[in-house]
Design an enzyme around this catalytic site. Structure first.
Site, PDB file in Angstrom:
ATOM      1  N   ALA A   1      30.961 -27.215  11.716  1.00  0.00           N
ATOM      2  CA  ALA A   1      30.605 -25.795  11.676  1.00  0.00           C
ATOM      3  C   ALA A   1      31.840 -24.910  11.741  1.00  0.00           C
ATOM      4  O   ALA A   1      31.807 -23.812  12.285  1.00  0.00           O
ATOM      5  CB  ALA A   1      29.667 -25.472  12.842  1.00  0.00           C
TER       6      ALA A   1
ATOM      7  N   GLY B   1      33.648 -23.862   9.054  1.00  0.00           N
ATOM      8  CA  GLY B   1      33.852 -23.029   7.862  1.00  0.00           C
ATOM      9  C   GLY B   1      33.469 -21.575   8.104  1.00  0.00           C
ATOM     10  O   GLY B   1      32.707 -21.257   9.019  1.00  0.00           O
TER      11      GLY B   1
ATOM     12  N   ARG C   1      30.593 -16.780   1.358  1.00  0.00           N
ATOM     13  CA  ARG C   1      29.557 -16.207   0.486  1.00  0.00           C
ATOM     14  C   ARG C   1      28.454 -15.466   1.245  1.00  0.00           C
ATOM     15  O   ARG C   1      27.622 -14.793   0.652  1.00  0.00           O
ATOM     16  CB  ARG C   1      28.949 -17.309  -0.396  1.00  0.00           C
ATOM     17  CG  ARG C   1      29.839 -17.683  -1.535  1.00  0.00           C
ATOM     18  CD  ARG C   1      29.350 -18.922  -2.238  1.00  0.00           C
ATOM     19  NE  ARG C   1      29.556 -20.125  -1.439  1.00  0.00           N
ATOM     20  CZ  ARG C   1      29.016 -21.314  -1.722  1.00  0.00           C
ATOM     21  NH1 ARG C   1      28.219 -21.443  -2.765  1.00  0.00           N
ATOM     22  NH2 ARG C   1      29.271 -22.356  -0.970  1.00  0.00           N
TER      23      ARG C   1
ATOM     24  N   GLY D   1      39.067 -29.155   5.035  1.00  0.00           N
ATOM     25  CA  GLY D   1      38.071 -30.041   4.428  1.00  0.00           C
ATOM     26  C   GLY D   1      37.228 -30.773   5.471  1.00  0.00           C
ATOM     27  O   GLY D   1      37.562 -30.802   6.657  1.00  0.00           O
TER      28      GLY D   1
ATOM     29  N   ASN E   1      24.208 -21.066   1.994  1.00  0.00           N
ATOM     30  CA  ASN E   1      25.539 -20.533   1.705  1.00  0.00           C
ATOM     31  C   ASN E   1      25.534 -19.031   1.466  1.00  0.00           C
ATOM     32  O   ASN E   1      26.557 -18.381   1.597  1.00  0.00           O
ATOM     33  CB  ASN E   1      26.128 -21.226   0.468  1.00  0.00           C
ATOM     34  CG  ASN E   1      26.333 -22.713   0.705  1.00  0.00           C
ATOM     35  OD1 ASN E   1      26.891 -23.119   1.717  1.00  0.00           O
ATOM     36  ND2 ASN E   1      25.839 -23.520  -0.206  1.00  0.00           N
TER      37      ASN E   1
HETATM   38  C1  UD1 Z   1      29.863 -30.955   1.152  1.00  0.00           C
HETATM   39  C2  UD1 Z   1      30.072 -32.353   0.593  1.00  0.00           C
HETATM   40  C3  UD1 Z   1      29.202 -32.511  -0.653  1.00  0.00           C
HETATM   41  C4  UD1 Z   1      27.755 -32.245  -0.309  1.00  0.00           C
HETATM   42  C5  UD1 Z   1      27.613 -30.879   0.331  1.00  0.00           C
HETATM   43  C6  UD1 Z   1      26.208 -30.699   0.852  1.00  0.00           C
HETATM   44  C7  UD1 Z   1      32.397 -32.901   1.093  1.00  0.00           C
HETATM   45  C8  UD1 Z   1      33.735 -33.065   0.537  1.00  0.00           C
HETATM   46  N1  UD1 Z   1      31.453 -32.518   0.250  1.00  0.00           N
HETATM   47  O1  UD1 Z   1      30.353 -30.047   0.189  1.00  0.00           O
HETATM   48  O2  UD1 Z   1      29.348 -33.816  -1.153  1.00  0.00           O
HETATM   49  O3  UD1 Z   1      26.966 -32.329  -1.460  1.00  0.00           O
HETATM   50  O4  UD1 Z   1      28.502 -30.752   1.459  1.00  0.00           O
HETATM   51  O5  UD1 Z   1      25.990 -29.398   1.277  1.00  0.00           O
HETATM   52  O6  UD1 Z   1      32.190 -33.148   2.274  1.00  0.00           O
HETATM   53  N2  UD1 Z   1      33.528 -27.650   7.319  1.00  0.00           N
HETATM   54  C9  UD1 Z   1      34.372 -27.689   8.408  1.00  0.00           C
HETATM   55  N3  UD1 Z   1      35.711 -27.720   8.201  1.00  0.00           N
HETATM   56  C10 UD1 Z   1      36.251 -27.743   6.964  1.00  0.00           C
HETATM   57  C11 UD1 Z   1      35.386 -27.710   5.842  1.00  0.00           C
HETATM   58  C12 UD1 Z   1      34.027 -27.659   6.059  1.00  0.00           C
HETATM   59  O7  UD1 Z   1      33.914 -27.683   9.554  1.00  0.00           O
HETATM   60  O8  UD1 Z   1      37.474 -27.794   6.863  1.00  0.00           O
HETATM   61  C13 UD1 Z   1      32.083 -27.585   7.551  1.00  0.00           C
HETATM   62  C14 UD1 Z   1      31.483 -26.311   7.037  1.00  0.00           C
HETATM   63  O9  UD1 Z   1      31.445 -25.316   8.048  1.00  0.00           O
HETATM   64  C15 UD1 Z   1      30.090 -26.756   6.637  1.00  0.00           C
HETATM   65  C16 UD1 Z   1      30.261 -28.229   6.278  1.00  0.00           C
HETATM   66  O10 UD1 Z   1      31.476 -28.625   6.849  1.00  0.00           O
HETATM   67  O11 UD1 Z   1      29.181 -26.670   7.714  1.00  0.00           O
HETATM   68  C17 UD1 Z   1      30.261 -28.461   4.771  1.00  0.00           C
HETATM   69  O12 UD1 Z   1      31.365 -27.801   4.212  1.00  0.00           O
HETATM   70  P1  UD1 Z   1      31.310 -27.116   2.788  1.00  0.00           P
HETATM   71  O13 UD1 Z   1      32.629 -26.535   2.485  1.00  0.00           O
HETATM   72  O14 UD1 Z   1      30.124 -26.255   2.690  1.00  0.00           O
HETATM   73  O15 UD1 Z   1      31.128 -28.417   1.871  1.00  0.00           O
HETATM   74  P2  UD1 Z   1      30.544 -28.449   0.419  1.00  0.00           P
HETATM   75  O16 UD1 Z   1      31.571 -28.009  -0.532  1.00  0.00           O
HETATM   76  O17 UD1 Z   1      29.229 -27.800   0.394  1.00  0.00           O
HETATM   77 CA    CA Z   2      27.901 -26.390   1.837  1.00  0.00          CA
END
Ligand code: UD1
Ligand code: CA
Length: 457
Positions: A10, A12, A16, A78, A226
């Site tokens: 959580a 991120g 959007r 990531g 999102n």
């Molecule tokens: C991710 C998955 C994708 C999947 C999708 C489902 C990866 C690389 N991809 O993509 O395969 O289909 O979720 O919704 O995992 N977050 C962090 N720190 C970070 C990045 C993200 O805590 O550095 C958290 C975000 O807050 C979020 C979750 O991880 O709750 C998912 O991150 P997000 O960037 O939305 O991933 P997607 O691109 O949607």
């Molecule tokens: Ca997502």
């Protein structure tokens, strides 16, 4: 079933959402999205829940309190990086469920089945997948000809063939913790987004000799939020679930699409909820009530057989067979006893209304105790505020308060008293007395005629 650790990503920002607040704190049916996820995990059997924070960390922390543990990811590099940031809090043995904070619709039953599947298959990683007609944006599950999961490819890294795959990654997984820790060492950011993808763990674990599988969940449950458009879709889906549960428990909801009931609300059998009604917080409503149309009830307790029309009730208690409204407001800390009738355009604040008392129209009662079987005439007012302080009024049983009476607090009206219409009462009225506090009427005979002759009218 043994229990498992849970990690909720959580950190991120949720760009959007176009919001000052972290995405996971946006609410779906009264609860922040991440709280729904925490609850589902715990209901499914999670032992410890660790939430990975980044953007708006303090805000998220104050929302979730000490019901969970926290890890911090300073820079959001990531999903793989987010897991690395929480490595120290994760156990060395057992299983770790990884969830995301923006999927509020995931159900505990699904997580239980997911976990059981993982155990049964003795997987090193089980991915929670789903099949979407339009899989755009999601990572795709790539399988070999025998149906074994090979890897996950992100939408942004996918070629046309991969984009044609309809099985998607929900972003939720169960990892064997040993394999999770081992695979984290190999995840790099060599991809289209320059991020550390957790999804790369699938290929790595297979290379390390582990076993990977996928368990499929219903579309609705894995829906990630999102944007505010998706937030509203999630709200609608959650509302449908709450209303359905209540209907199956014996509550009639005339129009579930237009009835807004919170997750903690309890409603008794044979109660009917009319459209436009919103019921929030820790509210309970008894049996055989009719609520609405267009009523708003917050943190209140309502007994059996009450009829509430076009009205608002906040932090108050209503006993049984009470009629309220249309257009009444019951403000906090009020208690309304059995069979009271509270009609239109009345306001009651921090007051007790006795059994069988009638307040039929256009009345304000504030900071007062009103006895049993009292009649509050139309336009009667408890004058509880002197401009600086609030004062209390006490009205005994069987009192008749005439129309357009002011009771200037603090004042006491004893049992059986009768207050003449139009009186402004400032002194205690004894038991059974008539109080009149207004000028006597004088009639001036012929006054109109005389005035006309003088040209005054
Ligand atoms: C991710 C998955 C994708 C999947 C999708 C489902 C990866 C690389 N991809 O993509 O395969 O289909 O979720 O919704 O995992 N977050 C962090 N720190 C970070 C990045 C993200 O805590 O550095 C958290 C975000 O807050 C979020 C979750 O991880 O709750 C998912 O991150 P997000 O960037 O939305 O991933 P997607 O691109 O949607
Ligand atoms: Ca997502």
């Amino acid at each position: 079933m043994d229990n498992f650790y849970t990690l909720i990503l959580a950190a991120g920002l949720g760009k959007r959402m176009k919001s000052k607040h972290p995405k996971v704190l946006h609410k779906v049916c009264e609860r922040p999205m991440v709280e729904w996820v925490v609850r589902s995990a715990k209901e499914a059997g999670a032992k410890d829940v660790v939430v990975v924070l980044g953007h708006g960390a303090e805000e998220v922390k104050s929302a979730l309190g000490d019901s969970v543990k926290y890890a911090y990811q300073e820079k959001q590099l990531g999903t793989g990086h987010a897991v690395m940031a929480s490595k120290d809090l994760l156990p060395d043995t057992g299983n770790i469920m990884i969830l995301t904070g923006d999927t509020p619709l995931i159900m505990p039953e699904t997580l239980k089945k997911f976990y059981n599947f993982h155990l049964k298959e003795q997987n090193s990683i089980t991915v929670l997948s789903s099949f979407f007609d339009v899989p755009d944006g999601y990572g795709r599950i790539v399988r070999d000809v025998n149906g074994n999961v090979l890897k996950i490819i992100e939408d942004k890294d996918a070629d046309e063939a991969i984009k044609g795959i309809h099985e998607i990654n929900s972003g939720m997984y169960i990892f064997n913790s040993d394999y999770l820790k081992k695979s984290l060492q190999y995840i790099n950011n060599n991809n289209a987004q320059g991020e550390y993808y957790l999804t790369d763990a699938v290929e790595i674990v297979i290379r390390l000799g582990g076993k990977v599988g996928a368990y499929s969940a219903p579309n609705e449950e894995i829906m990630g939020v999102n944007t505010r458009v998706q937030l509203q879709e999630a709200e609608k889906a959650m509302r449908r679930r709450i209303n359905k549960r209540l209907m199956l428990d014996g509550v009639t909801i005339i129009d579930p699409d237009n009835t807004y009931i919170g997750p903690d609300v309890v409603i008794g059998m044979d109660t009917i909820i009319y459209p436009g009604t919103r019921i929030e917080g820790k509210t309970s409503i008894g049996e055989d009530c009719e609520i609405g149309p267009n009523s708003y009830i917050i943190d209140s307790e309502i007994g059996n057989g009450c009829r509430i029309i076009f009205s608002m009730i906040t932090e108050s208690k209503l006993y049984n067979n009470i009629k309220l409204g249309p257009f009444a407001q019951i403000r906090p800390e009020s208690v309304i006893h059995n069979n009271a009738k509270l009609g239109n355009f009345i306001e009651i604040k921090k007051s007790v209304i006795g059994e069988g008392t009638k307040v039929p129209h256009l009345t304000y009662i504030g900071d007062a105790e009103v006895g049993k079987r009292v009649n509050m005439g139309c336009g009667s007012i408890v004058v509880n505020y002197d401009g600086k302080k609030k004062h209390k009024t006490i009205i005994g049983d069987d009192v008749f308060v005439g129309c357009n009476v002011n009771l200037v607090s603090p004042v006491k009206i004893n049992n059986n008293a009768f207050i003449a219409a139009g009186s402004t009462i400032t002194d205690e009225v004894p038991d059974g007395a008539l109080a009149i506090a207004r000028c006597r009427q004088t009639n001036k005979e012929g006054w109109v005629e005389e005035r006309r002759k003088k040209g005054g009218l």
